[in-house]
Design a protein around this motif. Structure first.
Motif, PDB file in Angstrom:
ATOM      1  N   LEU A 163       0.818  -1.216   0.000  1.00 44.97           N
ATOM      2  CA  LEU A 163       0.000   0.000   0.000  1.00 44.97           C
ATOM      3  C   LEU A 163       0.851   1.266   0.000  1.00 44.97           C
ATOM      4  O   LEU A 163       0.478   2.277  -0.600  1.00 44.97           O
ATOM      5  CB  LEU A 163      -0.931   0.004   1.223  1.00 44.97           C
ATOM      6  N   VAL A 164       1.976   1.188   0.697  1.00 48.42           N
ATOM      7  CA  VAL A 164       2.903   2.330   0.772  1.00 48.42           C
ATOM      8  C   VAL A 164       4.298   1.819   0.417  1.00 48.42           C
ATOM      9  O   VAL A 164       5.015   1.312   1.280  1.00 48.42           O
ATOM     10  CB  VAL A 164       2.922   2.946   2.190  1.00 48.42           C
ATOM     11  N   PRO A 165       4.696   1.913  -0.843  1.00 48.82           N
ATOM     12  CA  PRO A 165       6.012   1.397  -1.259  1.00 48.82           C
ATOM     13  C   PRO A 165       7.165   2.255  -0.731  1.00 48.82           C
ATOM     14  O   PRO A 165       7.922   2.855  -1.499  1.00 48.82           O
ATOM     15  CB  PRO A 165       5.932   1.419  -2.785  1.00 48.82           C
ATOM     16  N   ALA A 166       7.264   2.311   0.581  1.00 43.81           N
ATOM     17  CA  ALA A 166       8.317   3.088   1.242  1.00 43.81           C
ATOM     18  C   ALA A 166       8.852   2.268   2.406  1.00 43.81           C
ATOM     19  O   ALA A 166       8.610   2.595   3.578  1.00 43.81           O
ATOM     20  CB  ALA A 166       7.775   4.432   1.720  1.00 43.81           C
ATOM     21  N   PRO A 167       9.584   1.195   2.127  1.00 41.87           N
ATOM     22  CA  PRO A 167      10.017   0.280   3.194  1.00 41.87           C
ATOM     23  C   PRO A 167      10.906   0.934   4.240  1.00 41.87           C
ATOM     24  O   PRO A 167      10.814   0.606   5.424  1.00 41.87           O
ATOM     25  CB  PRO A 167      10.775  -0.819   2.430  1.00 41.87           C
ATOM     26  N   SER A 168      11.764   1.868   3.832  1.00 45.87           N
ATOM     27  CA  SER A 168      12.652   2.520   4.802  1.00 45.87           C
ATOM     28  C   SER A 168      11.849   3.347   5.798  1.00 45.87           C
ATOM     29  O   SER A 168      12.105   3.325   7.008  1.00 45.87           O
ATOM     30  CB  SER A 168      13.657   3.423   4.084  1.00 45.87           C
ATOM     31  N   PHE A 169      10.837   4.070   5.288  1.00 47.71           N
ATOM     32  CA  PHE A 169      10.010   4.874   6.183  1.00 47.71           C
ATOM     33  C   PHE A 169       9.206   3.982   7.119  1.00 47.71           C
ATOM     34  O   PHE A 169       9.063   4.291   8.310  1.00 47.71           O
ATOM     35  CB  PHE A 169       9.059   5.765   5.387  1.00 47.71           C
ATOM     36  N   THR A 199      17.469   7.528   5.888  1.00 48.30           N
ATOM     37  CA  THR A 199      17.260   6.667   4.722  1.00 48.30           C
ATOM     38  C   THR A 199      15.862   6.815   4.123  1.00 48.30           C
ATOM     39  O   THR A 199      15.639   6.402   2.988  1.00 48.30           O
ATOM     40  CB  THR A 199      17.481   5.192   5.103  1.00 48.30           C
ATOM     41  N   SER A 200      14.930   7.389   4.874  1.00 49.15           N
ATOM     42  CA  SER A 200      13.551   7.509   4.390  1.00 49.15           C
ATOM     43  C   SER A 200      13.257   8.862   3.751  1.00 49.15           C
ATOM     44  O   SER A 200      12.128   9.105   3.314  1.00 49.15           O
ATOM     45  CB  SER A 200      12.570   7.267   5.542  1.00 49.15           C
ATOM     46  N   LEU A 201      14.265   9.734   3.675  1.00 49.68           N
ATOM     47  CA  LEU A 201      14.029  11.076   3.131  1.00 49.68           C
ATOM     48  C   LEU A 201      13.669  11.041   1.644  1.00 49.68           C
ATOM     49  O   LEU A 201      12.920  11.898   1.162  1.00 49.68           O
ATOM     50  CB  LEU A 201      15.272  11.946   3.337  1.00 49.68           C
ATOM     51  N   ASN A 202      14.194  10.050   0.913  1.00 48.98           N
ATOM     52  CA  ASN A 202      13.913   9.988  -0.527  1.00 48.98           C
ATOM     53  C   ASN A 202      12.572   9.329  -0.839  1.00 48.98           C
ATOM     54  O   ASN A 202      12.264   9.087  -2.005  1.00 48.98           O
ATOM     55  CB  ASN A 202      15.033   9.235  -1.251  1.00 48.98           C
ATOM     56  N   GLU A 203      11.784   9.029   0.212  1.00 47.84           N
ATOM     57  CA  GLU A 203      10.473   8.400  -0.001  1.00 47.84           C
ATOM     58  C   GLU A 203       9.324   9.357   0.324  1.00 47.84           C
ATOM     59  O   GLU A 203       8.177   8.932   0.443  1.00 47.84           O
ATOM     60  CB  GLU A 203      10.360   7.135   0.863  1.00 47.84           C
ATOM     61  N   ILE A 204       9.626  10.639   0.453  1.00 49.75           N
ATOM     62  CA  ILE A 204       8.609  11.618   0.837  1.00 49.75           C
ATOM     63  C   ILE A 204       7.486  11.691  -0.197  1.00 49.75           C
ATOM     64  O   ILE A 204       6.300  11.780   0.161  1.00 49.75           O
ATOM     65  CB  ILE A 204       9.257  13.009   1.026  1.00 49.75           C
ATOM     66  N   ASP A 205       7.818  11.663  -1.484  1.00 49.59           N
ATOM     67  CA  ASP A 205       6.793  11.753  -2.529  1.00 49.59           C
ATOM     68  C   ASP A 205       5.813  10.591  -2.443  1.00 49.59           C
ATOM     69  O   ASP A 205       4.602  10.762  -2.659  1.00 49.59           O
ATOM     70  CB  ASP A 205       7.456  11.779  -3.911  1.00 49.59           C
ATOM     71  N   VAL A 206       6.310   9.416  -2.121  1.00 41.83           N
ATOM     72  CA  VAL A 206       5.440   8.241  -1.981  1.00 41.83           C
ATOM     73  C   VAL A 206       4.504   8.418  -0.790  1.00 41.83           C
ATOM     74  O   VAL A 206       3.319   8.067  -0.848  1.00 41.83           O
ATOM     75  CB  VAL A 206       6.287   6.965  -1.806  1.00 41.83           C
ATOM     76  N   LEU A 207       5.014   8.986   0.281  1.00 46.27           N
ATOM     77  CA  LEU A 207       4.209   9.171   1.485  1.00 46.27           C
ATOM     78  C   LEU A 207       3.071  10.165   1.262  1.00 46.27           C
ATOM     79  O   LEU A 207       1.979  10.006   1.817  1.00 46.27           O
ATOM     80  CB  LEU A 207       5.085   9.646   2.644  1.00 46.27           C
ATOM     81  N   ARG A 208       3.319  11.169   0.452  1.00 45.19           N
ATOM     82  CA  ARG A 208       2.282  12.161   0.181  1.00 45.19           C
ATOM     83  C   ARG A 208       1.092  11.555  -0.555  1.00 45.19           C
ATOM     84  O   ARG A 208      -0.037  12.052  -0.446  1.00 45.19           O
ATOM     85  CB  ARG A 208       2.874  13.300  -0.647  1.00 45.19           C
ATOM     86  N   ALA A 209       1.319  10.484  -1.289  1.00 43.47           N
ATOM     87  CA  ALA A 209       0.242   9.854  -2.052  1.00 43.47           C
ATOM     88  C   ALA A 209      -0.512   8.786  -1.260  1.00 43.47           C
ATOM     89  O   ALA A 209      -1.474   8.203  -1.759  1.00 43.47           O
ATOM     90  CB  ALA A 209       0.823   9.227  -3.328  1.00 43.47           C
TER      91      ALA A 209
END
Length: 321
Positions: free
Chosen positions: A32-38, A201-211
């Motif tokens: 659902l949220v392809p942000a494993p590091s976050f 490590t999760s900073l580059n997943e911000i765009d995914v989190l917004r969606a």
């Protein structure tokens, strides 16, 4: 059932239930949220917040305050944790999950010797050795029926194997030698120190989190709650059982999660593959952890005495503090 046995049963069943459920929950959360590091960082940081909130509300009687001496002992815990995650991810780039399962199911054999060399345990008896080998054969049997054996990056797999074994031994060493006033203190220290490096490590997943939608947020929050519970039960179980036995529990959790995957996601498994998984559960059930050595070798005692130290008791560790 004695009080100690009941406590062990409580810790083991709690850890296994949370671990197996979290493995499935993480799979759903990442889908659902392809942000494993976050997600991983949220579970660590969320556990820290949950511990402090429960302490403030009176649900937890006491949590160890931050102390330099204790933090120094837990910094390697955080570093080993991060190294394990990194080497795990790199290994899966070169070896499929089923192949990786074979490596994982062989670790109790290596840790049995480490238990003997470093933590004062006896070597397992014949029955337990047979259980360890049966557990490995069951894992190999399932892996070979599920997909073809494939591994290319032996260096990364060897690195993960070494770091994972170090993780099991050092964390048991910490429970033996670092005096904490509560199990929640171990949870607080380990999650806080591991969350700090993973925050970057999760900073580059911000765009995914917004969606992410509300359903995804709820699922991630559920994994945070499971992560906090698993961390508590994991540290409690580590303090009560040997490093080898705890490693076997982790393998059993993997077997249970595979069963849940088969049931929930209709993952195909042959009757032989399912029989191999049942064989693993049976081997884990009949395994009996090796007892502590009552007497150290005379040369070990002499070495410790020469250094101005006393020989460790059966419940202590032979590793340096």
């Amino acid at each position: 059932m004695s009080g100690k046995q009941a406590r062990v049963f409580w810790a083991v069943t709690g850890y296994m239930g949370c671990s197996a459920t979290l493995l499935v929950g993480n799979k759903l959360a990442v889908s659902l949220v392809p942000a494993p590091s976050f997600i991983l960082w949220a579970q660590l940081a969320g556990t820290v917040v949950a511990v402090k909130l429960m302490q403030a509300c009176g649900a937890i009687a006491h949590v160890d305050a931050l102390e330099v001496s204790k933090a120094k002992a837990f910094v390697p815990v955080a570093l080993i944790f991060v190294a394990t995650i990194f080497s795990n991810m790199k290994s899966l780039e070169y070896a499929n999950v089923e192949t990786f399962m074979i490596f994982r199911f062989s670790t109790p054999v290596a840790i049995s010797f480490a238990d003997f060399w470093f933590l004062g345990r006896q070597l397992p008896k014949l029955r337990s050795w047979l259980c360890l080998l049966t557990l490995l054969l069951g894992g190999v049997g399932y892996a070979l029926t599920d997909s073809h054996y494939r591994v290319e990056g032996y260096a990364f797999c060897a690195a993960w194997y070494s770091i994972f074994c170090l993780d099991q031994i050092y964390l048991k060493h910490v429970t033996n030698t670092v005096k904490m006033e509560s199990n929640w203190g171990r949870v607080y220290y380990s999650n806080l120190l591991a969350a700090i490096p993973l925050a970057f490590t999760s900073l580059n997943e911000i765009d995914v989190l917004r969606a992410a939608d509300s359903t995804a947020v709820l699922v991630v929050c559920a994994t945070v709650a499971l992560g906090a519970a698993m961390s508590y039960y994991a540290w409690l179980a580590r303090s009560l059982v040997s490093a080898t036995f705890f490693t076997i529990l982790g393998n059993v959790c993997k077997v249970i999660s595979i069963g849940l995957n088969v049931a929930l996601w209709d993952k195909h498994a042959t009757p032989f593959g399912i029989a191999c998984l049942m064989l693993c559960l049976g081997a884990a059930y009949f395994y009996k952890q090796a007892p502590m050595r009552e007497n150290l070798k005379q040369q070990d005692v002499e070495t410790l005495t020469a250094n101005g130290e006393t020989a460790p008791k059966p419940t202590e560790t032979l590793l340096p503090k």
